[in-house]
Write an enzyme that holds these catalytic residues in place. Sequence first.
Site, PDB file in Angstrom:
ATOM      1  N   ASN A  90       0.870  -1.140   0.181  1.00 43.95           N
ATOM      2  CA  ASN A  90       0.152  -0.049   0.010  1.00 43.95           C
ATOM      3  C   ASN A  90       0.976   1.183   0.066  1.00 43.95           C
ATOM      4  OD1 ASN A  90      -2.472   1.892   0.842  1.00 43.95           O
ATOM      5  ND2 ASN A  90      -1.026   2.006   2.441  1.00 43.95           N
ATOM      6  N   SER A 142      -3.315   2.538  -8.888  1.00 41.72           N
ATOM      7  CA  SER A 142      -4.327   3.760  -9.233  1.00 41.72           C
ATOM      8  C   SER A 142      -4.887   3.849 -10.382  1.00 41.72           C
ATOM      9  CB  SER A 142      -3.234   5.270  -8.744  1.00 41.72           C
ATOM     10  OG  SER A 142      -4.262   6.100  -9.147  1.00 41.72           O
ATOM     11  N   TYR A 155       4.309   9.571 -10.930  1.00 44.00           N
ATOM     12  CA  TYR A 155       3.423   8.665 -10.226  1.00 44.00           C
ATOM     13  C   TYR A 155       2.598   7.734 -11.355  1.00 44.00           C
ATOM     14  CZ  TYR A 155      -0.514   7.755  -7.145  1.00 44.00           C
ATOM     15  OH  TYR A 155      -1.705   7.179  -6.267  1.00 44.00           O
ATOM     16  N   ALA A 157       3.616   6.625 -14.006  1.00 45.00           N
ATOM     17  CA  ALA A 157       4.459   5.308 -14.507  1.00 45.00           C
ATOM     18  C   ALA A 157       4.492   4.534 -13.473  1.00 45.00           C
ATOM     19  CB  ALA A 157       5.919   6.189 -14.854  1.00 45.00           C
ATOM     20  N   SER A 158       4.944   4.685 -12.331  1.00 45.58           N
ATOM     21  CA  SER A 158       4.935   3.915 -10.993  1.00 45.58           C
ATOM     22  C   SER A 158       3.555   2.931 -10.871  1.00 45.58           C
ATOM     23  CB  SER A 158       5.299   4.766  -9.911  1.00 45.58           C
ATOM     24  OG  SER A 158       4.223   5.474  -9.344  1.00 45.58           O
ATOM     25  N   LYS A 159       2.726   3.496 -11.248  1.00 42.39           N
ATOM     26  CA  LYS A 159       1.211   2.907 -10.880  1.00 42.39           C
ATOM     27  C   LYS A 159       1.067   1.959 -12.130  1.00 42.39           C
ATOM     28  CE  LYS A 159       0.466   4.357  -6.754  1.00 42.39           C
ATOM     29  NZ  LYS A 159       0.605   3.301  -5.581  1.00 42.39           N
ATOM     30  N   ILE A 188      -9.427   9.247  -3.431  1.00 39.29           N
ATOM     31  CA  ILE A 188     -10.057   8.782  -2.067  1.00 39.29           C
ATOM     32  C   ILE A 188      -9.451   9.854  -1.070  1.00 39.29           C
ATOM     33  CG2 ILE A 188      -9.657   6.960  -0.170  1.00 39.29           C
ATOM     34  CD1 ILE A 188     -10.803   6.050  -3.095  1.00 39.29           C
TER      35      ILE A 188
HETATM   36  P1  NDP Z   1      -1.252   8.842   2.559  1.00 38.66           P
HETATM   37  O1  NDP Z   1      -0.424   9.743   1.886  1.00 38.66           O
HETATM   38  O2  NDP Z   1      -2.326   8.974   3.353  1.00 38.66           O
HETATM   39  O3  NDP Z   1      -0.539   7.630   3.206  1.00 38.66           O
HETATM   40  C1  NDP Z   1       0.781   7.174   2.351  1.00 38.66           C
HETATM   41  C2  NDP Z   1       1.209   5.981   3.355  1.00 38.66           C
HETATM   42  O4  NDP Z   1       2.400   5.444   2.478  1.00 38.66           O
HETATM   43  C3  NDP Z   1       1.594   6.521   4.751  1.00 38.66           C
HETATM   44  O5  NDP Z   1       1.340   5.335   5.594  1.00 38.66           O
HETATM   45  C4  NDP Z   1       3.119   6.437   4.510  1.00 38.66           C
HETATM   46  O6  NDP Z   1       3.732   6.148   5.694  1.00 38.66           O
HETATM   47  C5  NDP Z   1       3.596   5.377   3.563  1.00 38.66           C
HETATM   48  N1  NDP Z   1       4.869   5.399   2.849  1.00 38.66           N
HETATM   49  C6  NDP Z   1       5.090   6.523   1.923  1.00 38.66           C
HETATM   50  N2  NDP Z   1       6.381   6.298   1.743  1.00 38.66           N
HETATM   51  C7  NDP Z   1       7.043   5.188   2.138  1.00 38.66           C
HETATM   52  C8  NDP Z   1       7.917   4.526   2.247  1.00 38.66           C
HETATM   53  N3  NDP Z   1       9.111   5.177   1.549  1.00 38.66           N
HETATM   54  N4  NDP Z   1       8.139   3.504   3.018  1.00 38.66           N
HETATM   55  C9  NDP Z   1       7.233   2.906   3.632  1.00 38.66           C
HETATM   56  N5  NDP Z   1       5.924   3.823   3.938  1.00 38.66           N
HETATM   57  C10 NDP Z   1       5.802   4.741   2.985  1.00 38.66           C
HETATM   58  O7  NDP Z   1      -1.666   8.189   1.235  1.00 38.66           O
HETATM   59  P2  NDP Z   1      -3.055   6.978   0.697  1.00 38.66           P
HETATM   60  O8  NDP Z   1      -3.587   6.340   1.976  1.00 38.66           O
HETATM   61  O9  NDP Z   1      -3.837   7.846   0.095  1.00 38.66           O
HETATM   62  O10 NDP Z   1      -2.231   6.201  -0.284  1.00 38.66           O
HETATM   63  C11 NDP Z   1      -2.284   4.766   0.183  1.00 38.66           C
HETATM   64  C12 NDP Z   1      -1.867   4.041  -1.210  1.00 38.66           C
HETATM   65  O11 NDP Z   1      -3.080   4.337  -2.189  1.00 38.66           O
HETATM   66  C13 NDP Z   1      -0.856   4.649  -2.091  1.00 38.66           C
HETATM   67  O12 NDP Z   1      -0.047   3.753  -2.731  1.00 38.66           O
HETATM   68  C14 NDP Z   1      -1.261   5.644  -2.995  1.00 38.66           C
HETATM   69  O13 NDP Z   1      -0.606   5.882  -4.158  1.00 38.66           O
HETATM   70  C15 NDP Z   1      -2.761   4.969  -3.397  1.00 38.66           C
HETATM   71  N6  NDP Z   1      -3.756   5.716  -4.072  1.00 38.66           N
HETATM   72  C16 NDP Z   1      -4.270   6.785  -3.193  1.00 38.66           C
HETATM   73  C17 NDP Z   1      -5.211   7.488  -3.753  1.00 38.66           C
HETATM   74  C18 NDP Z   1      -5.967   8.606  -3.105  1.00 38.66           C
HETATM   75  O14 NDP Z   1      -6.544   9.422  -3.884  1.00 38.66           O
HETATM   76  N7  NDP Z   1      -5.730   8.912  -1.850  1.00 38.66           N
HETATM   77  C19 NDP Z   1      -5.741   6.953  -5.056  1.00 38.66           C
HETATM   78  C20 NDP Z   1      -5.258   6.225  -5.721  1.00 38.66           C
HETATM   79  C21 NDP Z   1      -4.028   5.336  -5.268  1.00 38.66           C
HETATM   80  P3  NDP Z   1       4.358   7.294   6.713  1.00 38.66           P
HETATM   81  O15 NDP Z   1       3.159   8.134   7.222  1.00 38.66           O
HETATM   82  O16 NDP Z   1       4.530   6.391   8.038  1.00 38.66           O
HETATM   83  O17 NDP Z   1       5.713   7.956   6.222  1.00 38.66           O
END
Ligand code: NDP
Length: 246
Positions: A90, A142, A155, A157-159, A188
């Site tokens: 995630n 995503s 982003y 490209a990564s997804k 979201i």
């Molecule tokens: P948030 O920004 O709320 O949370 C991101 C999470 O990723 C945090 O728990 C953070 O941990 C963790 N994280 C970031 N970088 C690292 C790293 N290098 N190592 C470990 N953990 C890391 O994002 P969302 O909850 O919205 O997103 C969760 C997933 O869903 C992501 O992959 C995002 O791309 C995807 N997504 C989100 C959408 C949205 O609209 N919100 C839409 C589509 C996909 P910490 O806080 O401890 O740093």
Amino acid sequence: MRFDGQLVFVTGGARGIGQAIVKRFADEGASVIFTYRSSESAALQLEADLTAQGKQAKAVALDVSSHDAALAVVEAAVQERGPINVLVNNAGVTEDGFLMLMEESSWDNVIDTNLKGAYNCCKAVLPAMIGKRSGVIVNIASVIGMAGAASQTNYSASKAGLIGLTRALSKEVGGKGIRVNAIAPGYIATDMLEKVPERIRRQFIEKISCGRFGEADEVAKVALFLASSEASYIYGQTIVVDGGMI
Ligand code: NDP
């Protein structure tokens, strides 16, 4: 309890979608190990809250972009609690900007977290999963990896890469009892979306059929489904959860 006795590993579980996923699995009887990078206090609070409710959850620090750290953290979890049944990749970040102006560090950080992070964690869990010929991996991709978005080439490209990884890895390990699938959420309501200016967020809403942003739990419920035996014939797929956006 659909996940009684199962060990579930969720990256980036302290907040947002990851936190909702941790709670759903813990509610269903799983023992959940979830990682945090910067949100230590939120992670420890979540661990304490779930433990106080009689659920099993443990927070561990991990930067998923580090290959060696991912292998070490998963190895320690397996030593302590046995093979991981479910991995949810995630953790993810955005660092938006037009490609012509994008710093190399923004490109690298997004690819290293969102795509290489999943490679690192999949590589770490697979030996034990293959050993017992069972396991599930759910990757949080995503819709932007399918449709693309201006100022999000890194982003997107990564997804898109993560969706490709899902298809390819499913073909690699599907015959070994392991199901690999992905979820492609739309917009979201989490901290990630809060970073987007209000004016742009209003434009996003106009593109969504159901007229609202999604809730983190609406993604978590699909992760639970994909990890469950109800999804036993679903391999290599990406399920779109976007309120009718794309
Ligand atoms: P948030 O920004 O709320 O949370 C991101 C999470 O990723 C945090 O728990 C953070 O941990 C963790 N994280 C970031 N970088 C690292 C790293 N290098 N190592 C470990 N953990 C890391 O994002 P969302 O909850 O919205 O997103 C969760 C997933 O869903 C992501 O992959 C995002 O791309 C995807 N997504 C989100 C959408 C949205 O609209 N919100 C839409 C589509 C996909 P910490 O806080 O401890 O740093």
